[in-house]
Design a protein around this motif. Structure first.
Motif, PDB file in Angstrom:
ATOM      1  N   LEU A  76     -64.117 -19.117 -80.866  1.00  0.00           N
ATOM      2  CA  LEU A  76     -63.227 -20.217 -80.506  1.00  0.00           C
ATOM      3  C   LEU A  76     -63.221 -20.523 -79.025  1.00  0.00           C
ATOM      4  CD1 LEU A  76     -59.636 -18.984 -80.358  1.00  0.00           C
ATOM      5  CD2 LEU A  76     -61.290 -17.610 -81.556  1.00  0.00           C
ATOM      6  N   HIS A  77     -63.488 -19.538 -78.179  1.00  0.00           N
ATOM      7  CA  HIS A  77     -63.541 -19.780 -76.733  1.00  0.00           C
ATOM      8  C   HIS A  77     -64.697 -20.700 -76.361  1.00  0.00           C
ATOM      9  CE1 HIS A  77     -66.144 -16.415 -77.631  1.00  0.00           C
ATOM     10  NE2 HIS A  77     -66.781 -16.622 -76.485  1.00  0.00           N
ATOM     11  N   VAL A  78     -65.723 -20.776 -77.204  1.00  0.00           N
ATOM     12  CA  VAL A  78     -66.841 -21.694 -76.994  1.00  0.00           C
ATOM     13  C   VAL A  78     -66.581 -22.997 -77.738  1.00  0.00           C
ATOM     14  CG1 VAL A  78     -69.321 -22.054 -77.366  1.00  0.00           C
ATOM     15  CG2 VAL A  78     -68.477 -19.802 -76.660  1.00  0.00           C
ATOM     16  N   VAL A  83     -58.867 -25.991 -75.421  1.00  0.00           N
ATOM     17  CA  VAL A  83     -57.650 -25.536 -76.092  1.00  0.00           C
ATOM     18  C   VAL A  83     -57.365 -24.078 -75.756  1.00  0.00           C
ATOM     19  CG1 VAL A  83     -56.577 -25.118 -78.353  1.00  0.00           C
ATOM     20  CG2 VAL A  83     -57.913 -27.196 -77.973  1.00  0.00           C
ATOM     21  N   VAL A  84     -58.392 -23.252 -75.808  1.00  0.00           N
ATOM     22  CA  VAL A  84     -58.228 -21.831 -75.505  1.00  0.00           C
ATOM     23  C   VAL A  84     -57.793 -21.649 -74.060  1.00  0.00           C
ATOM     24  CG1 VAL A  84     -59.457 -19.637 -75.270  1.00  0.00           C
ATOM     25  CG2 VAL A  84     -59.781 -21.032 -77.317  1.00  0.00           C
ATOM     26  N   GLY A  85     -58.431 -22.353 -73.148  1.00  0.00           N
ATOM     27  CA  GLY A  85     -58.060 -22.256 -71.738  1.00  0.00           C
ATOM     28  C   GLY A  85     -56.611 -22.656 -71.491  1.00  0.00           C
ATOM     29  N   GLN A  86     -56.194 -23.756 -72.101  1.00  0.00           N
ATOM     30  CA  GLN A  86     -54.807 -24.207 -71.954  1.00  0.00           C
ATOM     31  C   GLN A  86     -53.837 -23.193 -72.557  1.00  0.00           C
ATOM     32  OE1 GLN A  86     -54.677 -28.141 -73.643  1.00  0.00           O
ATOM     33  NE2 GLN A  86     -55.802 -29.050 -71.945  1.00  0.00           N
ATOM     34  N   SER A  87     -54.216 -22.602 -73.671  1.00  0.00           N
ATOM     35  CA  SER A  87     -53.361 -21.600 -74.316  1.00  0.00           C
ATOM     36  C   SER A  87     -53.182 -20.379 -73.427  1.00  0.00           C
ATOM     37  CB  SER A  87     -53.960 -21.167 -75.658  1.00  0.00           C
ATOM     38  OG  SER A  87     -53.995 -22.253 -76.548  1.00  0.00           O
TER      39      SER A  87
END
Length: 102
Positions: A76-78, A83-87
């Motif tokens: 999911l990080h790719v 979204v992952v960064g914002q989370s």
């Protein structure tokens, strides 16, 4: 992956990773006293039910925050980097505010 596992030490390291992913590791989850962010892709093929897997892990970690990234798989990080960064940033902001008592 098959060729990578033929490299010296790789298969042993993989076996060790899997052996430590359960058993003694699970019994220590309750000792974790720091906040933890659990991110899981809703379509992670490594788990029969990714949501249930995350809920089970969250029950073991006393200070866990769970977020399911809809449509993402195992990486999911790719797949959903924004979204992952914002989370992660939102999680850090939340625990920072709690640390200073805001």
């Amino acid at each position: 992956m098959a060729s990578m596992l033929k490299e010296p030490g790789r298969l042993r390291a993989l076996r060790q990773l899997f052996s430590e992913s359960s058993g003694a590791t699970y019994t220590r989850h309750g000792e974790v006293q720091t906040p933890a962010l659990l991110l899981m892709g809703s379509r992670d093929p490594d788990f029969k039910d990714p949501q249930q897997e995350t809920r089970t892990l969250a029950k073991r970690l006393p200070h866990a925050t769970v977020q399911i990234i809809e449509g993402a798989g195992h990486h999911l990080h790719v797949e959903e980097a924004e979204v992952v960064g914002q989370s992660i940033l939102a999680f850090f902001a939340t625990i920072s505010q709690k640390a200073v008592g805001i």
